[in-house]
Write a protein that holds these residues in place. Structure first.
Motif, PDB file in Angstrom:
ATOM      1  N   UNK A 144       0.840  -1.204   0.000  1.00 60.56           N
ATOM      2  CA  UNK A 144       0.000   0.000   0.000  1.00 60.56           C
ATOM      3  C   UNK A 144       0.869   1.247   0.000  1.00 60.56           C
ATOM      4  N   UNK A 145       0.377   2.262  -0.687  1.00 62.19           N
ATOM      5  CA  UNK A 145       1.087   3.523  -0.733  1.00 62.19           C
ATOM      6  C   UNK A 145       0.710   4.353   0.484  1.00 62.19           C
ATOM      7  N   UNK A 146       1.546   5.351   0.826  1.00 64.69           N
ATOM      8  CA  UNK A 146       1.273   6.211   1.983  1.00 64.69           C
ATOM      9  C   UNK A 146       0.083   7.106   1.714  1.00 64.69           C
ATOM     10  N   UNK A 147      -0.470   7.676   2.789  1.00 66.79           N
ATOM     11  CA  UNK A 147      -1.703   8.469   2.673  1.00 66.79           C
ATOM     12  C   UNK A 147      -1.498   9.769   1.921  1.00 66.79           C
ATOM     13  N   UNK A 148      -0.249  10.144   1.675  1.00 72.97           N
ATOM     14  CA  UNK A 148      -0.027  11.390   0.954  1.00 72.97           C
ATOM     15  C   UNK A 148       0.131  11.168  -0.533  1.00 72.97           C
ATOM     16  N   UNK A 149      -0.264  10.004  -1.015  1.00 77.59           N
ATOM     17  CA  UNK A 149      -0.159   9.732  -2.444  1.00 77.59           C
ATOM     18  C   UNK A 149      -1.189  10.554  -3.217  1.00 77.59           C
ATOM     19  N   UNK A 150      -0.929  10.810  -4.497  1.00 75.58           N
ATOM     20  CA  UNK A 150      -1.797  11.689  -5.291  1.00 75.58           C
ATOM     21  C   UNK A 150      -3.061  10.994  -5.747  1.00 75.58           C
ATOM     22  N   UNK A 151      -3.941  11.803  -6.289  1.00 75.96           N
ATOM     23  CA  UNK A 151      -5.088  11.186  -6.948  1.00 75.96           C
ATOM     24  C   UNK A 151      -4.865  11.217  -8.452  1.00 75.96           C
ATOM     25  N   UNK A 152      -5.428  10.245  -9.104  1.00 78.59           N
ATOM     26  CA  UNK A 152      -5.243  10.058 -10.541  1.00 78.59           C
ATOM     27  C   UNK A 152      -6.591  10.186 -11.226  1.00 78.59           C
ATOM     28  N   UNK A 153      -6.603  10.913 -12.331  1.00 74.92           N
ATOM     29  CA  UNK A 153      -7.831  11.059 -13.122  1.00 74.92           C
ATOM     30  C   UNK A 153      -7.787  10.056 -14.270  1.00 74.92           C
ATOM     31  N   UNK A 154      -8.814   9.207 -14.334  1.00 64.63           N
ATOM     32  CA  UNK A 154      -8.937   8.235 -15.426  1.00 64.63           C
ATOM     33  C   UNK A 154      -9.997   8.762 -16.388  1.00 64.63           C
ATOM     34  N   UNK A 155      -9.626   8.869 -17.663  1.00 63.53           N
ATOM     35  CA  UNK A 155     -10.554   9.395 -18.678  1.00 63.53           C
ATOM     36  C   UNK A 155     -10.761   8.313 -19.726  1.00 63.53           C
ATOM     37  N   UNK A 156     -11.991   7.763 -19.783  1.00 63.02           N
ATOM     38  CA  UNK A 156     -12.288   6.678 -20.732  1.00 63.02           C
ATOM     39  C   UNK A 156     -13.798   6.615 -20.907  1.00 63.02           C
ATOM     40  N   UNK A 157     -14.262   6.398 -22.143  1.00 62.09           N
ATOM     41  CA  UNK A 157     -15.700   6.312 -22.386  1.00 62.09           C
ATOM     42  C   UNK A 157     -16.228   4.896 -22.190  1.00 62.09           C
ATOM     43  N   UNK A 158     -15.340   3.954 -21.820  1.00 64.45           N
ATOM     44  CA  UNK A 158     -15.740   2.568 -21.594  1.00 64.45           C
ATOM     45  C   UNK A 158     -15.897   2.321 -20.093  1.00 64.45           C
ATOM     46  N   UNK A 159     -17.134   2.064 -19.615  1.00 58.17           N
ATOM     47  CA  UNK A 159     -17.362   1.865 -18.178  1.00 58.17           C
ATOM     48  C   UNK A 159     -16.555   0.701 -17.606  1.00 58.17           C
ATOM     49  N   UNK A 160     -16.345  -0.334 -18.399  1.00 54.75           N
ATOM     50  CA  UNK A 160     -15.584  -1.483 -17.901  1.00 54.75           C
ATOM     51  C   UNK A 160     -14.147  -1.094 -17.613  1.00 54.75           C
TER      52      UNK A 160
END
Length: 421
Positions: free
Chosen positions: A1-17
């Protein structure tokens, strides 16, 4: 597990799966995740809250990944966000296009979760290193700027001190001889006048030639005027001696240790050196200096550096009063009463020096930048923008005090110097 100060990542995709699979994998690895279904949605989310990394699908409706990436890179606020493309387009042309738009990597579909996590981890680490490097560069740049200001300050103070001390020394020797001999000259003249009186007493009829010469020189006038001339010579000598003393006080060489110093002596010596600038000129009447000194103890400080602060602030006050009359008519100028008030007092374990001018004052915008490095409101060639920056450094960093400015348009400007007592 990464530490609590890890960044957030934006996922951009038109496929719900794809969104579901990637989101679960990244969350399991300890990342914070947000999702967008197309380019427009992604740009809106980025505007609200910048992610540290973006996984961006290339083929999407409305706005594809290439256009989304182009817009992100065109915005200075988002151009540093790493973008990793996700696409089934594996040909070289599309890869080159994506990388040329500013993307940092490609993940081909169908993707393996372990590969995605590995690439995300690598690029997040690279971003951390890049941000740290940028921060270090900014810190080093600031440190270098401060070092440059300090170097300029030391060079100016050293050169000014040497010049002033040299002038004071050269003045001191001849003026000492003049002042020291005035009393002797006065005694000699009294002796000569006494001899003349004796001659007049013993020879009441000296003859026509001597009487003509006495009439030419007007002996009675000379007898009355000589004491006044001698007094004027003595006063002039005392004045030059006072100036020489002020120059030596102003240019006191600072040792590695702080010295106990009479603040009022420093202020008076600085005012005396600037006296010629206080006189009336074609632009304005004479500037009146009002001193309101409290009974203060000597302050442990670097006297030469504090005198430089006094010199800079007082010279700026004179400049402000000169500028306040530059656009006035002759009648308006005649009605002006330019003043500089210098006040000292003790308060809250500090010795405080207030220098106030009744000039035109400064706008809030200028006041906010007045201590900035290289900022000046003066014409080219008349100011470097180093004076107040150096003064603030001397007061705050060298002496642990505070230098502040208060100004009201139409009422003038006040600088307050605070030095620990």
């Amino acid at each position: 597990m990464l530490s609590t100060n890890q960044p957030f990542i934006l996922i951009v995709d038109d496929n719900p799966t794809n969104l579901s699979v990637l989101s679960q994998s990244l969350k399991s690895a300890g990342y914070k995740v947000r999702m967008a279904i197309d380019g427009e949605d992604a740009l809106a989310q980025v505007e609200r809250n910048h992610p540290e990394l973006i996984l961006l699908d290339v083929e999407m409706p409305n706005m594809d990944g290439f256009e989304t990436c182009r817009r992100l890179q065109a915005n200075p606020a988002t151009e540093s966000i790493p973008v990793i493309f996700m696409t089934a387009l594996t040909d070289t042309e599309n890869k080159v296009k994506g990388l040329s738009l500013g993307a940092v990597d490609y993940i081909t579909k169908p993707f393996a979760e372990t590969e995605v996590l590995a690439r995300v981890k690598i690029h997040w680490r690279l971003k951390q290193l890049t941000d740290n490097l940028a921060h270090q560069v900014a810190e080093r740049t600031q440190a270098l700027r401060q070092a440059q200001v300090q170097l300029v300050q030391k060079e100016k103070l050293s050169a000014l001190g040497q010049l002033v001390a040299g002038v004071a020394h050269e003045i001191n020797n001849p003026i000492g001889a003049i002042v020291g001999n005035v009393s002797a000259i006065q005694d000699y003249i009294q002796d000569l006048l006494h001899i003349i009186d004796l001659y007049q007493e013993k020879l009441p009829q000296p003859g026509a030639k001597i009487e003509n010469e006495l009439a030419k020189i007007d002996l009675d006038y000379v007898r009355a005027d000589l004491p006044q001339l001698i007094r004027a010579m003595r006063d002039g000598g005392d004045r030059i001696t006072s100036i020489s003393k002020s120059l030596r006080t102003f240019s006191r060489a600072d040792s590695d240790q702080k010295l106990y110093f009479n603040i009022h002596e420093g202020l008076d010596s600085t005012l005396l050196i600037l006296k010629h600038r206080l006189n009336a000129n074609e632009q304005r009447p004479a500037i009146e200096v009002i001193t309101k000194y409290s009974d203060l103890p000597e302050v442990e400080c670097f006297p030469g550096q504090l005198n430089q602060v006094f010199m800079n602030i007082l010279a700026n006050a004179i400049d402000a009063l000169d500028e306040s009359t530059s656009c006035l008519s002759y009648q308006e100028i005649k009605s002006q009463h330019p003043e500089i008030t210098v006040r000292t007092f003790a308060e809250d374990n500090y010795i405080k020096i207030s220098i106030h001018d009744n000039g035109k004052g400064m706008s809030e915008e200028i006041k906010q930048r007045i201590f900035d490095h290289l900022f000046t409101t003066k014409a080219v060639g008349k100011g470097t923008g180093l004076g107040l920056a150096i003064a603030k450094q001397i007061v705050e960093q060298t002496h642990g005090g505070n230098l502040s400015c208060q100004s009201i348009i139409g009422e003038g400007t006040e600088f307050i110097i605070e030095i620990p007592s």
